[in-house]
Motif scaffolding. Structure first.
Motif, PDB file in Angstrom:
ATOM      1  N   ARG A   1      48.053  37.547  41.206  1.00 51.39           N
ATOM      2  CA  ARG A   1      47.033  36.509  41.169  1.00 51.39           C
ATOM      3  C   ARG A   1      46.175  36.672  39.918  1.00 51.39           C
ATOM      4  O   ARG A   1      45.784  37.786  39.560  1.00 51.39           O
ATOM      5  N   PRO A   2      45.872  35.589  39.244  1.00 50.56           N
ATOM      6  CA  PRO A   2      44.928  35.688  38.126  1.00 50.56           C
ATOM      7  C   PRO A   2      43.590  36.243  38.603  1.00 50.56           C
ATOM      8  O   PRO A   2      43.189  36.042  39.751  1.00 50.56           O
TER       9      PRO A   2
ATOM     10  N   THR B   1      38.017  33.862  38.640  1.00 52.10           N
ATOM     11  CA  THR B   1      37.181  33.363  37.547  1.00 52.10           C
ATOM     12  C   THR B   1      36.020  32.557  38.108  1.00 52.10           C
ATOM     13  O   THR B   1      36.230  31.525  38.751  1.00 52.10           O
TER      14      THR B   1
ATOM     15  N   ASN C   1      43.993  30.235  44.501  1.00 61.30           N
ATOM     16  CA  ASN C   1      44.346  30.967  43.294  1.00 61.30           C
ATOM     17  C   ASN C   1      45.233  32.131  43.662  1.00 61.30           C
ATOM     18  O   ASN C   1      45.108  32.698  44.707  1.00 61.30           O
TER      19      ASN C   1
END
Length: 785
Positions: free
Chosen positions: A521-522, A525, A785
């Motif tokens: 997973r990024p 943010t 996300n």
């Protein structure tokens, strides 16, 4: 002859145009046949929670209508007699056609013309498509369903072998009502009717099961009436070379005893007597599906990962490291299991970590101890949120320079749009924003929305991950937005983390069977939606909803209190009491609870958001936090406090001008601890409390959506006349307000605050409440996300 060819050409052109029209109307949004490849996957994928505890395993499933078969059998584990009996009964030319049996279709069309019945002629391939990929169309006998069936059947035949398609069919056939769950698939049917595995079925038992398929609940109850169908089926199996005459004769003579039936057999297959003595035995042989661990979280995770890494990787074995916390999930499930709901109501619960958006728990239905239905209200439902939207509007006002102590008129609007307070009454007085939110008053809220700007509010809602309805107008300010519990939890998380929005996430990383990472997973943010001071002021207001009023004063958030914990939140109720909400946060956990009927519809008049979803939220969050050290919300610099109208409110030390203040970028400065914050509470603020009344005249649009009705308050006991100089008194709240020293600056509240306006019969300051309305929502899931 020339005329004949012209007519033929015209018919071909018309047929082509009709086909093109059907494709344009129905063929552009077809589901993917790739979803039926699950039987090829035999690996076991293990899912671990955020503490690396094993949660469950992911195994392939097939959906059949509204039911799901999680006990899929490969063809090798199914009796060959059962396979041939089903093929002969349902689609004799299965191995000869290309997915659509044109001969069968012709027979079905003739039946439709002469008997007004489009059923008939569907191949096994088409039935697989109908029961799985087109289950949303159910059994509608429509041209659209038939067209889509045919197109998808051809695609299925091009991508899978006949045996794979037959295997899928045998796993999705509906074989009757099993009481606690439907009898889906050959494995469940063999167990329910004959108490044996599918591999042990003999020819006689297989023929019996095959003859049940068209109407299992009816045919099961009439053994003698449908016994001749078995003889016909055995004869056709002989004709097709799938059984010898000797085998068919032996099967006809062989006694069989379906569950619950007492059958007396004579020679040569003659039935001497047949009596259904224990119909419930069919239910006894169909065990209730047990509630899987973290069922709805696993369901959402599975759907998300299937789109990210594909089903082959998902079911190929390996490990998934998810964001769920077993402690939180079990607490949410206990809260659902213990929830006292009105008849016919269900719920959705979502809990997430406000610091990064990681989803900690999902419960999509009211749990009963058995396997829940597959619809996941926590992420799929879209329900109008009612007054739970109000803190977002009030916080937007705070970001523009408004203060909690600023006042707004509680009086009807002019124009076509005419919202009301809870019971239709109004005070005709200026009330503070704090008072209006604590009592969830609609009229001051709509006026505030008019002043703040509904376009700006809609933009803010989009920043918070939601989709406001087009042309909602002022009604958006009191809850015509449709959202899921997970979306609402994510929208409230910025109150707890200093103003940052995180899109919800379900998984951290995935490894294949060899340990190689195939998905990461990024990093979460943040999107800055409030500056830190604005977020704190908004948090202070929703902490007031929980703490300012006690049960006897009608405190909306009283039942969400957790002993020894800081809690903030807001209730919500929609038009005609269709939806009840509580959305709230602690320093480390944010959550939302929705309660309502699955197919919409009103709840009883006694159903209150403060007494149904609020206690569910409290039990889920308290259970999650049990055994963990208490923590405090982190107060940012630049905040001070003053007691205004006997309520302690937070203010900016240096107020901003009332304008479109932009959120500040994330601050890198350290924030003071809770202990430090608690000492920073001077009795006065640096400037006098100012009045900021909103004009009494509302926007008069040509058309406005139906306004939401106010939210129900907890019933309270009146205990005397209200003091007009004290906002929080009377039968609206929770704890008795203890008089506090007056602030050192003069209270510049307008004289209207102490005077009644409008209809004198409607000037009881203790009769006010909240609002909202509900409409069916599209089943779409929020982004992860």
């Amino acid at each position: 002859m020339r005329v004949f060819f012209r007519i033929l050409l015209l018919l071909l052109v018309l047929t082509g145009l009709a086909a093109a029209g059907m494709w344009y109307a129905w063929g552009r949004d077809l589901p993917s046949v790739d979803d039926l490849d699950v039987l090829e996957f035999s690996g076991t994928t293990r899912v671990y929670d955020r503490q690396n505890k094993l949660v469950a395993t992911l195994t392939p499933t097939l959906t059949s209508g509204q039911s799901v078969n999680r006990d899929l059998l490969p063809l090798a584990q199914i009796s060959s007699w059962a396979r041939w009996a089903v093929v002969t009964s349902e689609d004799r030319r299965f191995y000869d056609h290309g997915g659509v049996d044109l001969i069968g279709i012709g027979r079905g069309l003739l039946k439709g013309i002469f008997q007004n019945d489009l059923e008939g002629g569907s191949s096994i391939t088409q039935q697989v498509v109908k029961n799985t990929l087109l289950s949303n169309l159910k059994s509608a006998r429509t041209a659209e369903r038939k067209f889509k069936e045919a197109v998808l059947a051809y695609q299925l035949e091009n991508q899978f072998t006949k045996d794979q398609i037959l295997n899928a069919y045998l796993n999705v056939i509906y074989w009757g009502d099993g009481g606690k769950s439907d009898i889906i698939g050959i494995s469940a049917a063999a167990q329910a009717y004959f108490r044996k595995s599918a591999s042990q079925l003999n020819l006689a038992e297989s023929a019996y099961l095959a003859t049940l398929i068209p109407a299992p609940n009816t045919r099961y109850k009439d053994f003698l009436g449908y016994r001749p169908l078995m003889k016909d089926l055995l004869a056709r199996m002989v004709q097709d070379g799938r059984a010898t005459q000797a085998q068919a004769d032996a099967a006809w003579r062989q006694p069989i005893y379906p569950s619950g039936w007492r059958v007396g057999w004579g020679a040569n297959g003659q039935v001497l007597s047949a009596k259904l003595e224990r119909p419930q035995s069919l239910f006894d042989n169909t065990p209730a599906a047990q509630q899987p661990r973290a069922f709805h979280f696993m369901q959402a995770l599975e759907q998300f990962l299937a789109g990210q890494i594909g089903r082959k990787a998902l079911y190929g074995g390996g490990k998934v490291y998810a964001t769920v916390d077993l402690t939180d999930q079990q607490a949410a499930e206990r809260a659902s299991l213990n929830a006292q709901l009105p008849d016919g109501a269900t719920l959705g619960i979502a809990l997430l970590d406000p610091s990064n958006g990681e989803v900690r728990a999902l419960v999509g239905q009211k749990l009963t101890g058995s396997r829940p239905t597959d619809w996941n209200n926590a992420v799929q439902a879209r329900r109008q949120v009612g007054s739970s939207i109000k803190p977002l509007l009030y916080t937007l006002a705070l970001s523009q320079g408004w203060k909690q102590s600023d006042t707004v008129l509680d009086s009807p609007l002019t124009g076509e749009y005419q919202p009301q307070n809870y019971d239709g009454r109004w005070t005709g007085r200026q009330v503070t924003l704090r008072y209006a939110l604590d009592h969830s008053l609609n009229l001051p809220t709509v006026r505030l929305g008019q002043e703040v700007g509904m376009d700006k509010f809609a933009d803010k809602l989009r920043e918070l991950g939601m989709t406001p309805p087009a042309d909602a107008g002022l009604s958006l300010s009191i809850g015509t937005l449709e959202s899921s519990p997970l979306q609402m939890a994510a929208a409230y998380a910025p109150f707890a983390n200093g103003g940052n929005y995180f899109a919800p996430s379900l998984v951290r990383r995935v490894e294949d069977a060899r340990g190689a990472v195939i998905y990461t997973r990024p990093a979460p943010t943040p999107t800055r939606v409030w500056d830190t001071q604005t977020a704190w002021l908004g948090l202070d207001m929703i902490r007031g909803v929980v703490d300012d009023l006690d049960r006897f004063q009608g405190g909306l958030g009283y039942n969400a209190r957790i002993e020894g914990r800081q809690v903030a939140g807001k209730t919500g109720t929609t038009n005609d009491i269709k939806d009840l909400w509580f959305v709230g946060t602690t320093p480390t956990l944010t959550g939302a609870v929705w309660v309502g009927k699955q197919a919409s519809g009103s709840l009883p008049a006694w159903a209150y958001s403060g007494t149904i979803p609020a206690p569910i939220w409290q039990q889920a969050v308290a259970g999650s936090l049990e055994g963990t050290p208490a923590s405090a919300f982190k107060e940012p610099p630049g905040i001070e406090y003053a007691v205004v109208r006997r309520v302690n409110m937070a203010f900016r030390i240096q107020p901003v001008t009332k304008q479109d203040a932009q959120p500040q970028p994330p601050s890198s400065e350290p924030q003071p601890s809770a202990d430090q914050a608690s000492t920073n509470q001077p009795p006065t603020i640096s400037s006098p409390v100012t009045q900021s009344p909103v004009p009494a005249t509302a926007v008069d649009p040509a058309t406005q959506p139906t306004y939401p009705q106010p939210e129900d308050l907890v019933p309270a006991t009146p205990d005397g006349a209200a003091d007009p100089s004290v906002d929080f008194q009377g039968n609206q709240g929770e704890v008795q307000i203890v008089p506090q020293p007056e602030p050192s600056f003069p209270d510049t509240a307008p004289t209207q605050d102490d005077q009644s306006q409008g209809n004198p019969a409607q000037n009881d300051p203790s009769q006010n409440g909240p609002a909202s309305q509900d409409q069916p929502a599209p089943p779409e899931a929020p982004p992860f996300n």
